[in-house]
Scaffold this motif. Structure first.
Motif, PDB file in Angstrom:
ATOM      1  N   LEU A 430       0.821  -1.058   0.014  1.00 44.94           N
ATOM      2  CA  LEU A 430       0.147  -0.102   0.054  1.00 44.94           C
ATOM      3  C   LEU A 430       0.879   1.303   0.105  1.00 44.94           C
ATOM      4  O   LEU A 430       0.604   2.113  -0.671  1.00 44.94           O
ATOM      5  N   SER A 451      -4.534  -0.384  -8.260  1.00 47.62           N
ATOM      6  CA  SER A 451      -4.970  -1.456  -7.296  1.00 47.62           C
ATOM      7  C   SER A 451      -3.864  -2.075  -6.314  1.00 47.62           C
ATOM      8  O   SER A 451      -2.905  -2.552  -7.018  1.00 47.62           O
ATOM      9  N   ASN A 453      -3.838  -5.164  -3.600  1.00 47.57           N
ATOM     10  CA  ASN A 453      -4.371  -6.398  -2.851  1.00 47.57           C
ATOM     11  C   ASN A 453      -4.640  -6.047  -1.330  1.00 47.57           C
ATOM     12  O   ASN A 453      -3.389  -5.792  -0.782  1.00 47.57           O
ATOM     13  N   ILE A 454      -5.612  -6.403  -0.599  1.00 50.12           N
ATOM     14  CA  ILE A 454      -5.671  -6.238   0.732  1.00 50.12           C
ATOM     15  C   ILE A 454      -5.870  -7.635   1.281  1.00 50.12           C
ATOM     16  O   ILE A 454      -6.638  -8.595   0.777  1.00 50.12           O
ATOM     17  N   GLN A 458      -5.194  -7.483   6.992  1.00 48.38           N
ATOM     18  CA  GLN A 458      -5.601  -6.166   7.071  1.00 48.38           C
ATOM     19  C   GLN A 458      -6.858  -5.980   7.099  1.00 48.38           C
ATOM     20  O   GLN A 458      -7.510  -4.785   7.842  1.00 48.38           O
ATOM     21  N   ILE A 468      -4.933   3.572   5.519  1.00 49.83           N
ATOM     22  CA  ILE A 468      -5.226   4.309   4.244  1.00 49.83           C
ATOM     23  C   ILE A 468      -5.230   5.723   4.332  1.00 49.83           C
ATOM     24  O   ILE A 468      -4.512   6.358   3.400  1.00 49.83           O
ATOM     25  N   ILE A 482      -6.282   5.493  -5.232  1.00 53.34           N
ATOM     26  CA  ILE A 482      -6.133   3.818  -4.775  1.00 53.34           C
ATOM     27  C   ILE A 482      -7.543   2.984  -4.945  1.00 53.34           C
ATOM     28  O   ILE A 482      -8.510   3.450  -4.596  1.00 53.34           O
ATOM     29  N   GLU A 483      -7.315   1.887  -5.457  1.00 58.03           N
ATOM     30  CA  GLU A 483      -8.410   0.914  -5.498  1.00 58.03           C
ATOM     31  C   GLU A 483      -7.960  -0.446  -4.851  1.00 58.03           C
ATOM     32  O   GLU A 483      -6.923  -0.705  -4.938  1.00 58.03           O
ATOM     33  N   LEU A 484      -8.726  -1.060  -3.744  1.00 54.48           N
ATOM     34  CA  LEU A 484      -8.259  -1.763  -2.802  1.00 54.48           C
ATOM     35  C   LEU A 484      -9.060  -3.059  -3.570  1.00 54.48           C
ATOM     36  O   LEU A 484     -10.221  -3.181  -3.837  1.00 54.48           O
ATOM     37  N   GLU A 485      -8.295  -4.332  -3.558  1.00 56.31           N
ATOM     38  CA  GLU A 485      -8.715  -5.688  -4.220  1.00 56.31           C
ATOM     39  C   GLU A 485      -8.905  -6.555  -3.258  1.00 56.31           C
ATOM     40  O   GLU A 485      -7.959  -6.782  -2.300  1.00 56.31           O
ATOM     41  N   MET A 505     -13.866   2.408   4.170  1.00 58.67           N
ATOM     42  CA  MET A 505     -13.016   2.506   3.117  1.00 58.67           C
ATOM     43  C   MET A 505     -13.771   3.472   2.120  1.00 58.67           C
ATOM     44  O   MET A 505     -13.265   4.127   1.390  1.00 58.67           O
ATOM     45  N   LEU A 512     -13.475   0.132  -4.578  1.00 60.93           N
ATOM     46  CA  LEU A 512     -13.251  -1.353  -4.030  1.00 60.93           C
ATOM     47  C   LEU A 512     -13.511  -2.303  -5.266  1.00 60.93           C
ATOM     48  O   LEU A 512     -14.554  -2.242  -5.632  1.00 60.93           O
TER      49      LEU A 512
END
Length: 611
Positions: A430, A451, A453-454, A458, A468, A482-485, A505, A512
C-alpha cells in the motif's frame, strides 16, 4: 532420676535403630522387624506388634508380630471393629492405651476370650499411628503370664515408636507420590501408554547404541482423522473413552508381536517394530491396524463411532541414511497422508525432508527480506481497449532475492501466509504503490488509479481505514487514486467487521474491487449491499474464451450481473485478441493480461507509458 535415665536410654536406642545407616532404604517389612525386635529387647516385653488399619474393611491387620521368647516373627492376624468396638474407639480417641490389667480394662476386655486368655496376655500398651491427621494403625506391646505396670519412660518410648512408624508411612507416601509423578512423566495418564519423550529415548537407543544397528526396523505413526469432530459432537468424555478403547486394541496387537506402542500426541499413536523381518510382516501389521479402524466403538452412551487412521511409515535403514529424527519423519509421512489421501498410508522419503528444509530456509529468508527491504512492487497495466489507453495499474509484490534473483509470489506467498506476514506485506505494498503512483502522476502519467491487494489480516485490522487515510495524506493523493482488491471469499462471510471495514473505506472515497470473481461463494444479495465499484473476472474463465461454451456462459452471466448492479468490469489474464474482442462485445470495460503487458517494475512502466 532413674526414670529420666531410662527415658534417655530408651530414646537413644530408638534413634539408633530408626536413624541407622541405610535404614530408610530398607524394605518396609525389614524396618518394622528391626523396630519391634529392638523394642521387645529394650523393654523386655513378651510380644511387640505393628498393625495396619483398613477403614474400608473395618479391621486392623498384623503387619508383623515379634515374640521375644521364640525370637520369631508372625504375620496376618485380623481383628474387626464390629467385634471389638470399644478398643477401636479407644485407639481413635486416646494417645495411649496403657492397660495394666488388659482382661478387666474397659478398653481391652473385649479381647479376653478370643485373644488375651488363649495367648496368656495380661497387660497391653498400645499407641495409635497417625499419618496426615488420620489413624493408620497401632503399635501393640503385650506382656504374658503376669501383669505389668507401664511407667512413663516406657509409655513415652512407645509413643515415639509410633511416631517413627508414622514417619516411615509419610516417607513411603512421598515415595509413592514421586513414583506416580515419574510414571506420569513417562506414561500417559489416560491410556497408560508410553509418552513421546520416553518413546523417543527408546528409539534413540535402538538406532544409535544398539549392538545390531543394521537390522531392519520400522516406525508406524497413526493419526486419527477428524478427532476434533468427535470432541465437538460427542464431548471430551466420549473422546477420551474412544482413545482408551483404541489404545487397548493397539496394545493387544503390539503385545502379540512384541512391538512398542506409544501415545505421542493427543490423537496420534506410534508403533516401533524393533526387528522387521520383511515387507510381509509390515503389510500384515498395517492390515491389522486397518481392521481396528474399521470397527465401530461404543463409548459411554454415545452412538457408534467410526474412525480412520492416516498412517505414516518410516523404514530403517533408509535410503541415503540421513540422520533425521524418526518420529519427525513419520509425522511428515502421516501429514502427507492427511493432506493427500486421508485413511491411507505414506512411506517416508528423504526427498520430503530436503523439501521441508528448503521451505524452512525460505521462511527464514522471507523474514529477513522484510527487514532488509528486498520486497518490491511490479505493476501490470489495466487498459481500455478502444484507445489502448492505460487507465490503471495493479500492484503485484515481488521478492528480489540477493542470490536467487526474482522469486515468484507463488513460491513465497504461501510461506508468508503460514508465518502471518501477509498484513505486513500488504501494508508495504500500500505504501509503495501510493508512492509510485504519486511519482508517476507528477511525471505526467495519465493513470487514474493503482490497485492494491488487501490481505484478510488487514481487512480484520480495525486501524486499516486510518492507515489508508494516512498514506493518502502522506503522498498527497486523492482517494480515487487507490483501489483496494479483496478476494471474493472474504465477502462471502457474513461478518459485521468486514461490512464495517468496507463501508469505512468507501466513505474515504477509495475504490473497492472484488478480485478473482466467480471462484468464490459470495451471495448476490450480500454483494448488492456492499460498496463495490468493480468486479475482476478470474483468468480461469477467460482462458477458454471464446471457444468454450461453459466459459462463454459464465462470462456472459458475470458481465450481465455487473451491468445490472452498475459495477465496472476488468477481465484478468487476457492473452489473445479473440478474448478481447469477445469480452468487449459483451460490454467489458477494462482488460489486463499478457496480451497487453506483463507485470513490470516501475522504471519499465515509465517506458511503457512513454514518460
Amino acid at each position: 532420676m532413674a526414670s529420666i535415665e531410662k527415658l534417655i536410654r530408651l530414646h537413644k536406642s530408638l534413634m539408633t535403630v530408626s536413624h541407622g545407616q541405610g535404614f530408610i532404604e530398607f524394605p518396609r517389612i525389614t524396618k518394622l522387624k528391626r523396630i519391634v525386635k529392638a523394642c521387645a529387647k529394650q523393654l523386655n516385653v513378651s510380644r511387640v506388634s505393628v498393625w495396619k488399619l483398613d477403614n474400608h474393611r473395618g479391621c486392623i491387620t498384623c503387619e508383623v508380630l515379634y515374640i521375644l521368647d521364640e525370637d520369631r516373627y508372625y504375620f496376618g492376624v485380623e481383628l474387626f471393629e464390629k467385634d471389638f468396638p470399644a478398643y477401636f474407639r479407644a485407639i481413635r480417641e486416646s494417645r495411649l492405651i496403657n492397660a495394666d490389667n488388659a482382661i478387666t480394662d474397659d478398653r481391652t476386655c473385649e479381647f479376653s476370650e478370643p485373644y488375651l486368655i488363649p495367648n496368656a496376655i495380661c497387660s497391653m500398651l498400645d499407641a495409635p499411628i497417625f499419618s496426615e491427621g488420620e489413624l493408620r494403625g497401632v503399635v501393640c506391646l503385650e506382656q504374658i503370664d503376669q501383669q505389668r505396670s507401664w511407667d512413663m519412660a516406657e509409655m513415652s518410648y512407645v509413643a515415639s515408636l509410633a511416631d517413627n512408624i508414622s514417619m516411615i508411612n509419610e516417607h513411603e507416601l512421598w515415595l509413592k507420590d514421586r513414583e506416580q509423578l515419574e510414571f506420569l512423566e513417562q506414561f500417559d495418564g489416560l491410556t497408560g501408554l508410553e509418552k513421546r519423550n520416553n518413546f523417543q529415548k527408546r528409539l534413540d537407543y535402538d538406532l544409535q547404541d544398539s549392538p545390531d544397528p543394521d537390522r531392519s526396523r520400522a516406525l508406524i505413526l497413526l493419526g486419527i482423522d477428524f478427532f476434533g469432530a468427535v470432541n465437538e459432537t460427542h464431548g471430551h468424555k466420549v473422546a477420551d473413552q474412544l482413545l482408551v478403547e483404541l489404545s487397548r486394541q493397539l496394545s493387544s496387537i503390539s503385545l502379540t508381536h512384541h512391538y512398542r506402542l506409544s501415545r505421542i500426541g493427543g490423537d496420534s499413536f506410534a508403533i516401533w517394530i524393533p526387528n522387521l523381518r520383511g515387507s510381509e510382516e509390515l503389510q500384515q501389521l498395517l492390515q491389522e491396524l486397518q481392521y481396528v479402524a474399521e470397527k465401530e466403538f461404543i463409548c459411554l452412551d454415545s452412538p457408534p463411532i467410526s474412525v480412520n487412521f492416516s498412517t505414516g511409515v518410516v523404514i530403517y535403514p533408509s535410503e541415503g541414511d540421513l540422520p533425521f529424527d524418526p518420529l519427525r519423519c513419520a509425522e511428515i509421512a502421516m501429514q502427507r497422508t492427511k493432506d493427500q489421501s486421508r485413511g491411507g498410508v505414506q512411506y517416508f522419503s528423504t526427498e520430503w525432508m530436503v523439501e521441508l528444509e528448503g521451505k524452512r530456509t525460505l521462511e527464514n529468508e522471507l523474514v529477513d527480506a522484510l527487514k532488509n527491504q528486498e520486497l518490491t512492487a511490479f505493476y501490470q497495466p489495466i487498459l481500455c481497449p478502444d484507445e489502448r489507453k492505460v487507465v490503471g495499474l495493479e500492484a503485484l509484490v515481488r521478492w528480489q532475492h540477493p542470490t536467487k534473483g526474482l522469486v515468484s509470489p507463488a513460491d513465497f506467498l504461501p510461506a508468508a501466509k503460514k508465518l502471518g506476514l501477509m498484513g505486513r506485506i500488504g501494508s508495504f505494498m500500500l505504501q509503495r504503490a501510493s508512492q509510485d503512483i504519486s511519482q508517476l502522476q507528477k511525471m505526467g502519467g495519465d493513470v487514474q488509479w493503482v490497485s492494491v491487494n488487501i490481505a484478510s489480516e488487514q481487512l480484520y485490522d480495525p486501524m486499516l481505514a486510518k492507515e489508508i487515510e494516512q498514506v493518502l495524506s502522506e503522498h498527497n493523493l486523492p482517494s480515487s487514486a487507490i483501489e483496494l482488491e479483496i478476494v471474493e471469499e472474504l465477502i462471502s462471510q457474513d461478518s459485521t467487521l468486514v461490512r464495517a471495514q468496507l463501508n469505512a473505506m468507501s466513505e474515504l472515497g477509495v475504490r473497492l474491487a472484488i478480485d478473482d470473481f466467480g471462484t468464490g461463494y459470495s451471495s448476490l444479495s450480500r454483494l448488492k449491499h456492499m460498496p463495490v465499484t468493480k468486479l475482476k473476472i478470474d483468468k480461469s474463465f477467460v482462458d477458454g474464451l471464446p471457444s468454450s461454451e461453459n466459459d462463454r456462459c459464465i462470462a456472459q452471466s458475470i458481465i450481465g450481473l455487473a451491468k445490472g448492479l452498475q459495477i465496472e468490469l476488468v477481465a484478468e489474464g487476457v492473452e489473445e485478441k479473440a478474448q478481447v474482442d469477445f469480452l468487449k462485445d459483451l460490454g467489458c470495460e477494462y482488460f489486463q493480461g499478457y496480451y497487453f503487458a506483463k507485470p513490470l517494475p516501475i522504471q519499465e512502466v515509465h517506458k511503457y507509458l512513454g514518460l
